[in-house]
Design a protein around this motif. Structure first.
Motif, PDB file in Angstrom:
ATOM      1  N   GLY A  41       0.836  -1.210   0.000  1.00  0.00           N
ATOM      2  CA  GLY A  41       0.000   0.000   0.000  1.00  0.00           C
ATOM      3  C   GLY A  41       0.863   1.249   0.000  1.00  0.00           C
ATOM      4  N   PHE A  42       1.623   1.495  -1.087  1.00  0.00           N
ATOM      5  CA  PHE A  42       2.618   2.579  -1.076  1.00  0.00           C
ATOM      6  C   PHE A  42       2.033   3.948  -1.385  1.00  0.00           C
ATOM      7  N   GLY A  43       0.720   4.067  -1.583  1.00  0.00           N
ATOM      8  CA  GLY A  43       0.133   5.386  -1.873  1.00  0.00           C
ATOM      9  C   GLY A  43       0.653   5.906  -3.204  1.00  0.00           C
ATOM     10  N   GLN A  44       1.222   7.106  -3.219  1.00  0.00           N
ATOM     11  CA  GLN A  44       1.799   7.663  -4.458  1.00  0.00           C
ATOM     12  C   GLN A  44       3.220   7.137  -4.686  1.00  0.00           C
ATOM     13  N   GLY A  45       3.756   6.402  -3.719  1.00  0.00           N
ATOM     14  CA  GLY A  45       5.069   5.763  -3.913  1.00  0.00           C
ATOM     15  C   GLY A  45       6.253   6.669  -3.643  1.00  0.00           C
ATOM     16  N   VAL A  46       6.026   7.778  -2.930  1.00  0.00           N
ATOM     17  CA  VAL A  46       7.147   8.704  -2.671  1.00  0.00           C
ATOM     18  C   VAL A  46       8.175   8.039  -1.755  1.00  0.00           C
ATOM     19  N   SER A  47       7.715   7.430  -0.652  1.00  0.00           N
ATOM     20  CA  SER A  47       8.666   6.784   0.276  1.00  0.00           C
ATOM     21  C   SER A  47       9.442   5.680  -0.418  1.00  0.00           C
ATOM     22  N   VAL A  48       8.738   4.785  -1.089  1.00  0.00           N
ATOM     23  CA  VAL A  48       9.417   3.626  -1.680  1.00  0.00           C
ATOM     24  C   VAL A  48      10.441   4.082  -2.720  1.00  0.00           C
ATOM     25  N   ASN A  49      10.139   5.132  -3.445  1.00  0.00           N
ATOM     26  CA  ASN A  49      11.093   5.624  -4.440  1.00  0.00           C
ATOM     27  C   ASN A  49      12.317   6.244  -3.778  1.00  0.00           C
TER      28      ASN A  49
ATOM     29  N   TYR B 221      13.648  -3.584  -4.212  1.00  0.00           N
ATOM     30  CA  TYR B 221      12.332  -3.282  -3.643  1.00  0.00           C
ATOM     31  C   TYR B 221      11.222  -3.891  -4.473  1.00  0.00           C
ATOM     32  N   TRP B 222      10.170  -4.339  -3.808  1.00  0.00           N
ATOM     33  CA  TRP B 222       8.942  -4.667  -4.512  1.00  0.00           C
ATOM     34  C   TRP B 222       7.786  -4.235  -3.628  1.00  0.00           C
ATOM     35  N   ALA B 223       6.776  -3.708  -4.281  1.00  0.00           N
ATOM     36  CA  ALA B 223       5.723  -3.053  -3.520  1.00  0.00           C
ATOM     37  C   ALA B 223       4.457  -2.971  -4.360  1.00  0.00           C
ATOM     38  N   THR B 224       3.336  -2.805  -3.682  1.00  0.00           N
ATOM     39  CA  THR B 224       2.075  -2.709  -4.428  1.00  0.00           C
ATOM     40  C   THR B 224       1.123  -1.680  -3.844  1.00  0.00           C
ATOM     41  N   ASP B 225       0.270  -1.166  -4.728  1.00  0.00           N
ATOM     42  CA  ASP B 225      -0.891  -0.374  -4.313  1.00  0.00           C
ATOM     43  C   ASP B 225      -1.941  -0.560  -5.404  1.00  0.00           C
ATOM     44  N   PHE B 226      -3.155  -0.967  -5.020  1.00  0.00           N
ATOM     45  CA  PHE B 226      -4.138  -1.341  -6.048  1.00  0.00           C
ATOM     46  C   PHE B 226      -4.744  -0.154  -6.786  1.00  0.00           C
ATOM     47  N   ASN B 227      -4.387   1.068  -6.393  1.00  0.00           N
ATOM     48  CA  ASN B 227      -4.888   2.233  -7.100  1.00  0.00           C
ATOM     49  C   ASN B 227      -3.981   2.478  -8.322  1.00  0.00           C
ATOM     50  N   SER B 228      -4.528   2.170  -9.523  1.00  0.00           N
ATOM     51  CA  SER B 228      -3.696   2.192 -10.736  1.00  0.00           C
ATOM     52  C   SER B 228      -3.102   3.562 -11.018  1.00  0.00           C
ATOM     53  N   SER B 229      -3.877   4.602 -10.731  1.00  0.00           N
ATOM     54  CA  SER B 229      -3.372   5.938 -11.019  1.00  0.00           C
ATOM     55  C   SER B 229      -2.161   6.236 -10.124  1.00  0.00           C
TER      56      SER B 229
ATOM     57  N   ALA C 197       3.864   6.296  -9.282  1.00  0.00           N
ATOM     58  CA  ALA C 197       5.046   5.721  -8.615  1.00  0.00           C
ATOM     59  C   ALA C 197       6.020   5.132  -9.639  1.00  0.00           C
ATOM     60  N   GLN C 198       5.484   4.482 -10.670  1.00  0.00           N
ATOM     61  CA  GLN C 198       6.343   3.896 -11.711  1.00  0.00           C
ATOM     62  C   GLN C 198       7.053   4.985 -12.512  1.00  0.00           C
ATOM     63  N   LEU C 199       6.330   6.079 -12.731  1.00  0.00           N
ATOM     64  CA  LEU C 199       6.919   7.213 -13.455  1.00  0.00           C
ATOM     65  C   LEU C 199       8.127   7.757 -12.687  1.00  0.00           C
TER      66      LEU C 199
ATOM     67  N   ASP D 288       0.387  -2.627  -9.404  1.00  0.00           N
ATOM     68  CA  ASP D 288      -0.933  -2.078  -9.052  1.00  0.00           C
ATOM     69  C   ASP D 288      -1.864  -3.218  -8.654  1.00  0.00           C
ATOM     70  N   GLN D 289      -1.312  -4.194  -7.953  1.00  0.00           N
ATOM     71  CA  GLN D 289      -2.123  -5.345  -7.546  1.00  0.00           C
ATOM     72  C   GLN D 289      -2.685  -5.150  -6.140  1.00  0.00           C
ATOM     73  N   SER D 290      -3.799  -5.839  -5.878  1.00  0.00           N
ATOM     74  CA  SER D 290      -4.351  -5.830  -4.522  1.00  0.00           C
ATOM     75  C   SER D 290      -3.456  -6.701  -3.641  1.00  0.00           C
TER      76      SER D 290
END
Ligand SMILES: C[S@@+](CC[C@H](N)C(=O)[O-])C[C@H]1O[C@@H](n2cnc3c(N)ncnc32)[C@H](O)[C@@H]1O
Length: 178
Positions: free
Chosen positions: A48-56, A67-75, A80-82, A95-97
């Motif tokens: 559940g990384f949200g916008q992925g700021v921490s994980v990045n 690192y591997w991480a997920t958040d089911f909110n595709s947007s 985060a991938q960007l 973007d998996q649950s």
């Protein structure tokens, strides 16, 4: 209610915060302070990384950790991938649950697993999924970081919550489902 979210409100994007509590180096420091040495961190997982700021930030600053991480909110996962593309972070961001991620058999065990702002917001079914995931994926000697909300910490916000709930009940549009 949307079934795919199990009741989680996903129609508003999450905020862009970063949380140093999720930093494996900070977790190591906490463990050392408590008298436990832990193995170097080779793989790290965030649920559940949200916008992925921490994980990045953590993946970019610790290039020896995969690192591997997920958040089911595709947007949010797309954002985060960007960021990972721009920074060159060694991170698999999906973007998996939690349930989908849990079913995968191609992911390694993890030294820390981190969940920030997740536990208090998800269904009991999803908590069960996460407990099963941690049992199977947290490496021996790895650290689990999990935050959750408590009333003493959030009490100052209770009047505001009450005000917003009342506003929604009185001024909000009627629920189309009812
Ligand atoms: C309160 S936010 C916290 C985000 C981030 N950890 C932080 O602290 O900034 C909870 C996040 O969990 C994600 N989430 C909720 N239920 C999920 C599920 N079943 N599978 C995957 N992600 C989920 C939401 O999309 C949201 O981004």
């Amino acid at each position: 209610m949307n079934d795919w979210t199990s009741g989680y409100a996903a129609d508003v994007g999450y905020t862009y915060g970063s949380y140093s509590e999720l930093n494996p180096l900070r977790e190591k420091l906490a463990m050392l302070t408590a008298g436990y040495d832990i193995a170097p961190c080779r793989t790290a997982c965030e649920l559940g990384f949200g916008q992925g700021v921490s994980v990045n930030i953590h993946a970019t600053s610790q290039p020896d950790t995969a690192y591997w991480a997920t958040d089911f909110n595709s947007s949010q996962a797309g954002f985060a991938q960007l960021m990972a593309g721009a920074s060159g972070a060694k991170a698999g961001l999906y973007d998996q649950s939690f349930e989908e991620l849990c079913r995968r058999d191609d992911l390694p065990g993890s030294d820390p697993i981190g969940l920030h702002g997740i536990w208090s917001w998800i269904s009991d079914e999803n908590r069960t999924v996460i407990v099963d995931f941690i049992r199977r994926k947290l490496n021996v000697g790895g650290v689990l970081y999990i935050s959750y909300n408590t009333l003493p910490g959030w009490a100052p916000m209770a009047p505001m919550r009450h005000l917003l709930t009342e506003h929604a009940a009185i001024m909000g549009a009627p629920d189309r489902a009812s």
